[in-house]
Design an enzyme around this catalytic site. Sequence first.
Site, PDB file in Angstrom:
ATOM      1  N   SER A   1      34.479  79.223  64.334  1.00 36.05           N
ATOM      2  CA  SER A   1      34.745  80.598  63.885  1.00 36.05           C
ATOM      3  C   SER A   1      33.501  81.340  63.413  1.00 36.05           C
ATOM      4  CB  SER A   1      35.802  80.581  62.785  1.00 36.05           C
ATOM      5  OG  SER A   1      35.422  79.700  61.738  1.00 36.05           O
TER       6      SER A   1
ATOM      7  N   GLU B   1      38.729  94.203  51.442  1.00 36.52           N
ATOM      8  CA  GLU B   1      38.485  93.153  50.462  1.00 36.52           C
ATOM      9  C   GLU B   1      37.628  92.098  51.155  1.00 36.52           C
ATOM     10  OE1 GLU B   1      41.120  93.109  52.460  1.00 36.52           O
ATOM     11  OE2 GLU B   1      40.744  91.101  53.263  1.00 36.52           O
TER      12      GLU B   1
ATOM     13  N   LYS C   1      35.332  87.707  62.687  1.00 32.72           N
ATOM     14  CA  LYS C   1      35.872  88.842  61.932  1.00 32.72           C
ATOM     15  C   LYS C   1      35.621  90.184  62.624  1.00 32.72           C
ATOM     16  CE  LYS C   1      37.344  86.742  58.038  1.00 32.72           C
ATOM     17  NZ  LYS C   1      36.504  85.592  57.802  1.00 32.72           N
TER      18      LYS C   1
HETATM   19  C1  LIG Z   1      36.910  84.402  57.103  1.00 27.66           C
HETATM   20  C2  LIG Z   1      36.552  83.206  57.863  1.00 27.66           C
HETATM   21  C3  LIG Z   1      37.500  82.200  58.154  1.00 27.66           C
HETATM   22  C4  LIG Z   1      38.899  82.207  57.625  1.00 27.66           C
HETATM   23  O1  LIG Z   1      39.674  83.282  58.003  1.00 27.66           O
HETATM   24  P1  LIG Z   1      40.844  83.177  59.072  1.00 27.66           P
HETATM   25  O2  LIG Z   1      41.528  84.484  58.941  1.00 27.66           O
HETATM   26  O3  LIG Z   1      41.712  82.029  58.677  1.00 27.66           O
HETATM   27  O4  LIG Z   1      40.235  82.977  60.401  1.00 27.66           O
HETATM   28  C5  LIG Z   1      37.108  81.144  58.954  1.00 27.66           C
HETATM   29  N1  LIG Z   1      35.848  81.047  59.424  1.00 27.66           N
HETATM   30  C6  LIG Z   1      34.906  81.969  59.153  1.00 27.66           C
HETATM   31  C7  LIG Z   1      33.539  81.786  59.699  1.00 27.66           C
HETATM   32  C8  LIG Z   1      35.222  83.085  58.368  1.00 27.66           C
HETATM   33  O5  LIG Z   1      34.288  83.998  58.114  1.00 27.66           O
END
Ligand SMILES: *Cc1c(COP(=O)(O)O)cnc(C)c1O
Length: 395
Positions: free
Chosen positions: A377, A111, A89
């Site tokens: 992620s 948000e 993020k």
């Molecule tokens: C917010 C988040 C996601 C999902 O958001 P995307 O916009 O689909 O990437 C996935 N993994 C983590 C660790 C997140 O914080």
Amino acid sequence: MDYNVNKEGFYGEFGGAYIPEILYSNVENLRNNYLRIISEDGFKAEFEVLMRDYVGRPSPLYFAGRLSQKYGTRIYLKREDLNHTGAHKINNTVGQILLAQRMGKTRIIAETGAGQHGLATATVCALRGMKCIVYMGETDIARQQLNVQKMKMLGAEVRSVSSGNKTLKDATNEAIRDWCCNPSDTHYIIGSTVGPHPYPDIVTRFQSIISEEIKSQLADKEGRDYPDYLIACVGGGSNAAGTFYHYLNDTRVKLIGIEAAGLGVDTDKTAATIHLGKKGIIHGSRTFVMQDEDGQITEPYSVSAGLDYPGIGPVHANLFTTQRAEYLAVTDSEALSAAFELTRLEGIIPALESSHALAVFGQKKFEPEDVLVLTLSGRGDKDMDTFLKLITKFN
Ligand SMILES: *Cc1c(COP(=O)(O)O)cnc(C)c1O
């Protein structure tokens, strides 16, 4: 075929900007200026320095040896979990805060669901000395206390939203309402590839650093700059969009997005928007939306707060419709098993969201010579309460 956004703000038949009159000048202002601003040399230089020295990029591309051995294929993990604040993020919030300042804005709103985007936004606001207000559903505030406390320590105001299901969708509605009332001094930092054009494109471009790095890292490690498969989880779709971006037109590379099935796609406790959604409009964008027969948006469910969204970024709606990418649905229990598996095989505790991507190995068979890159992620710190409840089951 071009899988990127066109001049009118559409990905095929998806996207656009379906917004109330009162937001028109705000969105138009952003649309007319974002490409010019982010392509300026000064902007690019500042973004690069922050990515390197503040976020800690490039994030490593790690060859997961024991995981690869178990599934008989070659698996690399793109380590977005090692970024400052623990997820991908921050790539987007750093980009958007620089954009907001160049547009003369002084107040930031956002948000958040799991709190990762709120945390990343509060972080860059502290870094830049900007006023920060984060809208968050009452339910999410209760289940994500650590992130709420971090946001407060960083100086952000966390506003509790008690409408609807009291989760991400409701927090987003409230943020949009705020933006309507404060159009001149406020920039709304959206956290995923959702919302009216140009947001999905802005977020995709800032996250595309993920695939830019994969290219050069794979060239070093494998002697070719492309994998056979790219795999990422999809909530709104930003980490997946960033992972796919530089390979969209390279058909040697197969793209796999993983969405959250919750308790199962055949139950009403699910967030599998690609599998179950119908075409509609959500938060200013035409895409697939989970809705009932009357077109009312239904409440999504997933164990992972970051995937718990009833829409999907328009870029993914188009990649699915054109069959450029394949989308699989993974249940809560498949994701939780995958989280423990990665932890015990590689010593990496993944976020619940990323664990959905890891569950691909339980659903799909790969060849020994295949090269896979899976984007991890985020890290699992925020999900420890959920994991600890299950620890006896996996011991
Ligand atoms: C917010 C988040 C996601 C999902 O958001 P995307 O916009 O689909 O990437 C996935 N993994 C983590 C660790 C997140 O914080």
